[in-house]
Design a protein around this motif. Structure first.
Motif, PDB file in Angstrom:
ATOM      1  N   LYS A 178       0.803  -1.218   0.000  1.00 16.59           N
ATOM      2  CA  LYS A 178       0.000   0.000   0.000  1.00 16.59           C
ATOM      3  C   LYS A 178       0.840   1.274   0.000  1.00 16.59           C
ATOM      4  O   LYS A 178       0.304   2.371  -0.129  1.00 16.59           O
ATOM      5  CB  LYS A 178      -0.929   0.006   1.223  1.00 16.59           C
ATOM      6  CG  LYS A 178      -1.933  -1.142   1.232  1.00 16.59           C
ATOM      7  CD  LYS A 178      -2.792  -1.108   2.496  1.00 16.59           C
ATOM      8  CE  LYS A 178      -3.793  -2.261   2.504  1.00 16.59           C
ATOM      9  NZ  LYS A 178      -4.622  -2.265   3.740  1.00 16.59           N
ATOM     10  N   VAL A 179       2.157   1.137   0.174  1.00 20.81           N
ATOM     11  CA  VAL A 179       3.028   2.304   0.220  1.00 20.81           C
ATOM     12  C   VAL A 179       4.145   2.136  -0.812  1.00 20.81           C
ATOM     13  O   VAL A 179       4.328   1.066  -1.386  1.00 20.81           O
ATOM     14  CB  VAL A 179       3.643   2.497   1.627  1.00 20.81           C
ATOM     15  CG1 VAL A 179       2.541   2.658   2.671  1.00 20.81           C
ATOM     16  CG2 VAL A 179       4.551   1.323   2.001  1.00 20.81           C
ATOM     17  N   ILE A 180       4.908   3.195  -1.041  1.00 22.95           N
ATOM     18  CA  ILE A 180       6.032   3.146  -1.975  1.00 22.95           C
ATOM     19  C   ILE A 180       7.125   2.223  -1.439  1.00 22.95           C
ATOM     20  O   ILE A 180       7.456   2.258  -0.257  1.00 22.95           O
ATOM     21  CB  ILE A 180       6.611   4.556  -2.191  1.00 22.95           C
ATOM     22  CG1 ILE A 180       5.628   5.408  -2.995  1.00 22.95           C
ATOM     23  CG2 ILE A 180       7.963   4.507  -2.898  1.00 22.95           C
ATOM     24  CD1 ILE A 180       6.044   6.865  -3.102  1.00 22.95           C
TER      25      ILE A 180
ATOM     26  N   LEU B 130      20.087   0.494  -7.959  1.00 24.61           N
ATOM     27  CA  LEU B 130      18.862   1.090  -7.433  1.00 24.61           C
ATOM     28  C   LEU B 130      17.704   0.940  -8.402  1.00 24.61           C
ATOM     29  O   LEU B 130      17.841   1.135  -9.604  1.00 24.61           O
ATOM     30  CB  LEU B 130      19.088   2.582  -7.156  1.00 24.61           C
ATOM     31  CG  LEU B 130      20.257   2.932  -6.233  1.00 24.61           C
ATOM     32  CD1 LEU B 130      20.455   4.444  -6.190  1.00 24.61           C
ATOM     33  CD2 LEU B 130      20.017   2.376  -4.837  1.00 24.61           C
ATOM     34  N   SER B 131      16.532   0.617  -7.839  1.00 21.90           N
ATOM     35  CA  SER B 131      15.342   0.473  -8.675  1.00 21.90           C
ATOM     36  C   SER B 131      14.623   1.785  -8.900  1.00 21.90           C
ATOM     37  O   SER B 131      13.906   1.951  -9.880  1.00 21.90           O
ATOM     38  CB  SER B 131      14.361  -0.506  -8.029  1.00 21.90           C
ATOM     39  OG  SER B 131      13.792   0.050  -6.849  1.00 21.90           O
ATOM     40  N   GLY B 132      14.777   2.751  -7.977  1.00 23.10           N
ATOM     41  CA  GLY B 132      13.911   3.913  -7.986  1.00 23.10           C
ATOM     42  C   GLY B 132      12.581   3.549  -7.348  1.00 23.10           C
ATOM     43  O   GLY B 132      12.293   2.380  -7.071  1.00 23.10           O
TER      44      GLY B 132
ATOM     45  N   GLY C 251      12.918   6.993  -1.944  1.00 23.12           N
ATOM     46  CA  GLY C 251      14.140   7.737  -2.207  1.00 23.12           C
ATOM     47  C   GLY C 251      14.942   7.999  -0.949  1.00 23.12           C
ATOM     48  O   GLY C 251      15.449   9.096  -0.737  1.00 23.12           O
ATOM     49  N   LEU C 252      15.045   6.993  -0.086  1.00 23.10           N
ATOM     50  CA  LEU C 252      15.759   6.997   1.195  1.00 23.10           C
ATOM     51  C   LEU C 252      14.959   7.637   2.344  1.00 23.10           C
ATOM     52  O   LEU C 252      15.370   7.537   3.497  1.00 23.10           O
ATOM     53  CB  LEU C 252      17.130   7.687   1.094  1.00 23.10           C
ATOM     54  CG  LEU C 252      18.147   7.028   0.159  1.00 23.10           C
ATOM     55  CD1 LEU C 252      19.467   7.802   0.215  1.00 23.10           C
ATOM     56  CD2 LEU C 252      18.373   5.561   0.518  1.00 23.10           C
ATOM     57  N   ASN C 253      13.835   8.261   2.048  1.00 24.01           N
ATOM     58  CA  ASN C 253      13.007   8.816   3.120  1.00 24.01           C
ATOM     59  C   ASN C 253      12.249   7.674   3.797  1.00 24.01           C
ATOM     60  O   ASN C 253      11.307   7.126   3.242  1.00 24.01           O
ATOM     61  CB  ASN C 253      12.024   9.845   2.563  1.00 24.01           C
ATOM     62  CG  ASN C 253      11.237  10.552   3.657  1.00 24.01           C
ATOM     63  OD1 ASN C 253      11.469  10.326   4.839  1.00 24.01           O
ATOM     64  ND2 ASN C 253      10.313  11.407   3.257  1.00 24.01           N
TER      65      ASN C 253
END
Length: 410
Positions: free
Chosen positions: A99-101, A116-118, A146-148
């Protein structure tokens, strides 16, 4: 000083530098070997999701056991081992059924396009290419948005290991073991007696920030492979525990991965010695540190450990930080003549170099990985020992698909 002497010294320094520079700058021969392609392209699919898992068994330390709202690859903590041979090309597909990135960071990759996949949004998927240039075992993990929030996704269980077999690797019985920390909002502490609730915990930022893990998981569960400890006073830890079995005197290879996210692992075999095979050189693992007792593995790293258990009996692999042992960081190894080639505890079998060359799977479970038709090795369909499949892999769904930086070799 005489100019001739100065010139001679300078020439000597130059010659020494040319001779010994490979030792200090990474042997260029190893770089050449590492870049050599096998001509094989392998494909693997990882499924990102959020699901509830059991992280501690019912025992005196945690009465009733502990549940946790985890983030996983292919339904388990850790994600499945991904095994390839040095020089292979790997096409990795990340499907986000959560449900999340989610995203992926492969520590075996060099350069953003390889590692990295992005971001992969819920319901979407991406495919990209990794060139397996360096032998060893390496962490892969979710990079969150993105690391967040990467710290939370790792602490929630989104990690695994990729094994890159070198060309000159000796045959051995191989095992996959991943340590990892849990910061659980619903963990009342050791021996509290209040963990029998059916409420699953979630990531506790305060515990994380103050470095207070509740559990140190061993392949997804505290004391997963430790039935009990004690003789005069016996403490049962896991009535359903499987133990690792080896034959006395046989070479064993342990791919030990420490995703952290915070703590170091001081790895040790009780009653054993080990050879540490960190690094990679000329188609093989790096020069080993031989007959060592304890080896420190920092968070975010993996180490190849080789060991021979000389006599029948019980050995124990531990994180020798005793605080971590009581929180779950240990596993039992039984040296017995009854051990077989395929009696690995579920999820710990590692596809060998020869298995991959023969066209076997590169991982386990429903998404076992394939070699596309037309490339060396044929089409991989097997899944290894029966005891090592069952990864609780979720089925793939629909959604949008994006393909990034994907190439094949012929």
């Amino acid at each position: 000083m005489n100019k001739a002497i100065i010139a001679g010294l300078a020439a000597g320094v130059l010659i020494v530098g040319l001779v010994f520079s490979p030792l200090f700058n990474g042997n260029p021969l190893s770089a050449v070997d590492a870049q050599r392609s096998t001509g094989t392209t392998r494909q693997v699919t990882l499924i990102a999701n959020e699901n509830e898992v059991m992280v501690a068994p019912d025992n005196a330390l945690h009465p009733g056991g502990l549940k946790y709202n985890a983030m996983t690859f292919n339904g388990t903590i850790p994600g499945p081992v991904v095994a390839v041979n040095q020089g292979d090309t790997v096409e990795i597909t990340l499907k986000n059924e959560g449900k999340v990135i989610h995203s992926l960071d492969f520590h075996a990759g060099i350069g953003p396009s390889n590692a990295l996949s992005g971001n992969v949004a819920a319901g979407e998927e991406k495919t990209w290419t990794l060139h397996a240039k360096t032998a060893g075992v390496f962490l892969y993990h979710c990079g969150a948005d993105g690391l967040n929030g990467v710290w939370e996704h790792i602490a929630n269980g989104m990690y695994g290991g990729i094994v890159v077999h070198p060309a000159k690797e000796k045959p051995a019985k191989e095992f996959y073991v991943v340590f990892g920390e849990i910061y659980n909002s619903e963990d009342g502490g050791l021996f509290t007696g209040d963990n029998s609730t059916d409420t699953a915990g979630s990531f506790d930022l305060g515990k994380f920030a103050t470095d207070q893990p509740d559990l140190i998981l061993t392949n997804g569960m505290a004391h997963k492979y430790v039935p009990s400890i004690g003789q005069a006073v016996k403490l049962e830890l896991n009535k359903d525990a499987e133990v690792f079995k080896v034959k006395p005197g046989e070479l064993t290879r342990w791919y030990i991965v420490n995703p952290g996210p915070n703590g170091y692992v001081a790895f040790h075999f009780i009653a054993g010695m080990m050879d540490v095979r960190d690094g990679s050189v000329r188609g093989n693992y790096g020069k080993p540190v031989t007959q060592d007792e304890t080896w420190t593995i920092p968070p975010g790293s993996g180490t190849v450990i080789e060991a021979t258990f000389p006599e029948a009996g019980l050995y124990v692999g531990v994180d020798h930080n005793m605080n971590h042992v009581v929180r779950g960081a240990a596993f039992a190894v039984l040296a017995t003549e009854d051990a077989t080639e395929d009696d690995h505890p579920e999820g710990t079998w590692v596809p060998s170099r020869s298995h991959l060359i023969e066209g076997g799977s590169m991982t386990t479970g429903a998404y076992a990985g394939t070699v596309p038709e037309g490339t060396p090795g044929g089409n991989a369909t097997s899944t290894g020992p029966a005891s090592s499949t069952g990864q609780n892999t979720t089925s793939s769904g629909g959604g949008n698909s994006t393909r990034t930086n994907s190439t094949t070799t012929g």
